[in-house]
Design an enzyme around this catalytic site. Structure first.
Site, PDB file in Angstrom:
ATOM      1  N   GLU A  32      -0.212  -3.897   6.504  1.00 49.97           N
ATOM      2  CA  GLU A  32      -1.607  -2.643   6.713  1.00 49.97           C
ATOM      3  C   GLU A  32      -2.435  -3.548   7.899  1.00 49.97           C
ATOM      4  O   GLU A  32      -3.884  -3.364   7.272  1.00 49.97           O
ATOM      5  CB  GLU A  32      -2.413  -2.375   5.227  1.00 49.97           C
ATOM      6  CG  GLU A  32      -1.662  -2.025   4.720  1.00 49.97           C
ATOM      7  CD  GLU A  32      -2.388  -0.602   3.649  1.00 49.97           C
ATOM      8  OE1 GLU A  32      -4.182  -0.660   3.343  1.00 49.97           O
ATOM      9  OE2 GLU A  32      -2.015   0.365   2.830  1.00 49.97           O
ATOM     10  N   GLU A  80       3.805   1.676  -0.384  1.00 49.41           N
ATOM     11  CA  GLU A  80       3.304   1.848  -1.721  1.00 49.41           C
ATOM     12  C   GLU A  80       2.412   3.362  -1.281  1.00 49.41           C
ATOM     13  O   GLU A  80       2.681   4.017  -0.348  1.00 49.41           O
ATOM     14  CB  GLU A  80       1.606   1.309  -0.322  1.00 49.41           C
ATOM     15  CG  GLU A  80       1.757  -0.106  -1.104  1.00 49.41           C
ATOM     16  CD  GLU A  80       0.813  -0.998  -0.752  1.00 49.41           C
ATOM     17  OE1 GLU A  80      -0.813  -0.189  -0.485  1.00 49.41           O
ATOM     18  OE2 GLU A  80       0.035  -2.091  -0.296  1.00 49.41           O
TER      19      GLU A  80
HETATM   20  C1  FCB Z   1      -3.894   0.048   0.006  1.00 48.33           C
HETATM   21  C2  FCB Z   1      -4.162  -1.615  -0.347  1.00 48.33           C
HETATM   22  C3  FCB Z   1      -4.056  -1.998  -1.414  1.00 48.33           C
HETATM   23  C4  FCB Z   1      -4.174  -0.674  -1.893  1.00 48.33           C
HETATM   24  C5  FCB Z   1      -4.581   0.268  -1.855  1.00 48.33           C
HETATM   25  C6  FCB Z   1      -4.979   1.628  -2.763  1.00 48.33           C
HETATM   26  O1  FCB Z   1      -4.510   0.293   0.817  1.00 48.33           O
HETATM   27  O2  FCB Z   1      -3.108  -2.268   1.038  1.00 48.33           O
HETATM   28  O3  FCB Z   1      -3.885  -3.641  -1.626  1.00 48.33           O
HETATM   29  O4  FCB Z   1      -6.366  -1.449  -2.385  1.00 48.33           O
HETATM   30  O5  FCB Z   1      -4.858   0.630  -0.829  1.00 48.33           O
END
Ligand code: FCB
Length: 542
Positions: free
Chosen positions: A257, A447
């Site tokens: 990210e 994620e």
């Molecule tokens: C994302 C991050 C991760 C975590 C989630 C909830 O942006 O990559 O580390 O904090 O959010």
């Protein structure tokens, strides 16, 4: 995504140079939402009287610096039973995923490892930041976190218990190179070898990310991501690490990210290293692209068969109003926040989003740089939590005449504990858009998840039904995209464990497993048992 399918704007903008939180008399709960993705981590749960807390976290200044305040009526948490399940009406057909689909869970080093100065590890920017008073809610730090550095066999056991076949974790750069340069720290490498070996023995794919935000502090002292030299330093670290683990690890991610760590750490200043301003963000955004290209080349050279991707925070952007101006603004916002670290990698250069052309000077772009940014990725990691609503404005945080006035989603879905909208179609929309725009480049959901505070009942059982409902909805969306041709190879829930949620400290629990932060004990939540069934069946009822 078309504007017509969404209701008119759900809140009004308030131009403000003074007030941090504007309250409407008679309204019990209101949240100030910065026009910026993920700000609600800090600002998302405001009740009456919380303006002081906003100030205490330094966010008041941030809100003022953006010059625009959004007001949104905060949603009460939706409890099971409050609404019927939208996702799993009884008796519907079983959704199956493709053969060999990877079911996984994700974590990040600073969020779980603890052991912040064990075995020669150097200080990271997150050590420094969390040790600085007032930076993290409640003064929490990652010094111990889930102590995964010492307890990783328990983490692997949880993955096995859930029948998972992939584990996305990240590598702490200052464990490998304590000051960010020079020879590798053997003990640091050894930790990751032991973790990887334990995963392989359990039949689980190790799926590491090289950079999930814990920059060696000594490199930050030399300018961090605004120093061009960092690109080469990062490529050295990438080479050392792939060389050391390349015999055991075949699938890698370079960054986690960039949009978030740069916006939060180098524009808004509410994540490490706490720097602010567009003049900081612009060069940093380019140096991260240079670093990505150079790291990719170094990794290819040391592990020619490696499958290399990068994980991006992606949120479909939609116009707040059904107007050409907002549609164009949403597209510019999409390109700047979603594809700024993808298009240069794929040889497409920077998206043309600035009204007066790319600010090359402010970014420090030199002749030949675009070739250096190229990283022909084998896949894109999709981190998806939200969609965002965008409208046209003068300037805006990135000077592209666009601003996300609904950065945490619109007003249609329920909200999680940190006030992010639950909207499964966001995942479908993003997977389809990437499939169309990038000619079927492989995708992995790296994620996706939600924060809810549900803890153990008297019998020690953790009934987190809202999380189950969340996963049902998003998995159904992923299955639909796959069915329509999206080349999605895996899905990783965020997160394996409750952990240190950056500026929120331990206040937001995203885990499939509950962690008792006093004892370090882990317990699978009901959502973990649900996920185990999905993984073993390679599908779900939906
Ligand atoms: C994302 C991050 C991760 C975590 C989630 C909830 O942006 O990559 O580390 O904090 O959010």
């Amino acid at each position: 995504m078309n504007a017509g399918q969404y209701p008119p704007r759900v809140f009004s903008l308030v131009e403000s140079s003074q007030n941090v939180v504007e309250r409407t008399p008679g309204r019990p709960t209101e949240a100030a939402v910065c026009p910026f993705s993920n700000e609600a981590r800090l600002l998302g749960r405001l009740g009456p009287g919380d303006a002081n807390e906003v100030e205490a976290h330094g966010a008041g200044e941030l809100l003022r610096s953006f010059g625009v305040l959004g007001r949104i009526h905060a949603h009460e948490d939706t409890r099971p039973g409050d609404r019927e399940s939208r996702y799993a009406p009884p008796g519907m057909a079983r959704l199956r995923f493709p053969e060999g689909f990877h079911w996984g869970a994700a974590t990040a080093s600073y969020q779980i490892e603890g052991a912040w100065k064990q075995d020669g590890k150097g200080e990271s920017i997150w050590d420094r930041f969390s040790h600085t008073a007032g930076r993290v809610r409640n003064g929490d730090t990652g010094d111990v976190a889930c102590d995964s550095y010492n307890r990783f066999p328990e983490d692997v056991a949880l993955l096995e218990e859930m029948n998972l076949t992939s584990y996305r974790f990240s590598i702490t750069w200052p464990r490998i190179q304590p000051t960010g340069r020079g020879a590798a720290n053997a003990k640091g490498l050894d930790y990751y070898r032991r973790l990887v070996d334990a995963l392989l023995a359990a039949g689980i794919r190790p799926f590491p990310t090289l950079y999930h935000w814990d920059l060696p502090q000594s490199l930050e002292d030399e300018g961090g991501w605004t120093s061009r030299d960092l690109a080469g330093r990062f490529a050295d670290y990438a080479e050392i690490t792939t060389r050391a683990l390349g015999d055991r690890v075949s699938d890698w991610m370079i960054f986690n990210e960039p949009s978030i760590f740069l916006a939060m750490g180098y524009l808004a200043g509410i994540h490490a290293p706490g720097r602010r301003g567009l003049d900081t963000w612009l060069p940093a955004s380019h140096i991260v692209n240079l670093a990505q290209g150079q790291a990719f080349q170094a990794m290819r050279a040391s592990a020619s068969d490696a499958r290399i991707g990068t994980a991006l925070a992606l949120a479909p952007c939609q116009p707040m109003h059904d107007t050409d101006a907002d549609r164009d603004a949403a597209e510019r916002w999409h390109q700047l926040t979603n594809t700024w670290w993808l298009d240069p990698a794929l040889g497409r250069g920077y998206p043309a989003v600035h009204p007066d052309g790319l600010p090359e000077r402010a970014m420090g772009v030199r002749a030949g740089d675009l070739a250096l940014c190229e990283a022909p990725l084998d896949f894109v990691g999709v981190n998806l939590y939200m969609r965002c609503g965008v409208e046209a404005c003068d300037g805006g945080p990135f000077d592209i005449d666009a601003v996300a006035t609904a950065p945490m989603g619109l007003d249609q879905g329920p909200r999680t504990h940190c006030n992010w909208e639950v909207w499964p179609d966001a995942l479908y929309d993003m997977l389809m858009r990437l499939t169309q725009d990038y000619d079927g480049l492989e995708l992995e959901v790296t994620e996706n998840g939600c924060a809810y505070p549900d803890g153990p009942d008297d019998n020690g059982v953790i009934h987190d039904d809202r999380r189950i409902e969340f996963f049902q909805g998003y998995l159904e969306a992923a299955a639909r995209a796959i069915d329509e041709g999206a080349p999605v190879k895996g899905y990783h829930a965020w997160s394996l464990l409750d952990n240190f949620e950056w500026a929120e400290g331990y206040g937001e629990r995203f885990g499939l497993a509950w962690v008792d932060f006093e004892s370090g004990e882990r317990t699978l939540k009901e959502s973990g048992h649900f996920f185990a069934e999905v993984a073993s069946a390679n599908g779900l009822e939906a």
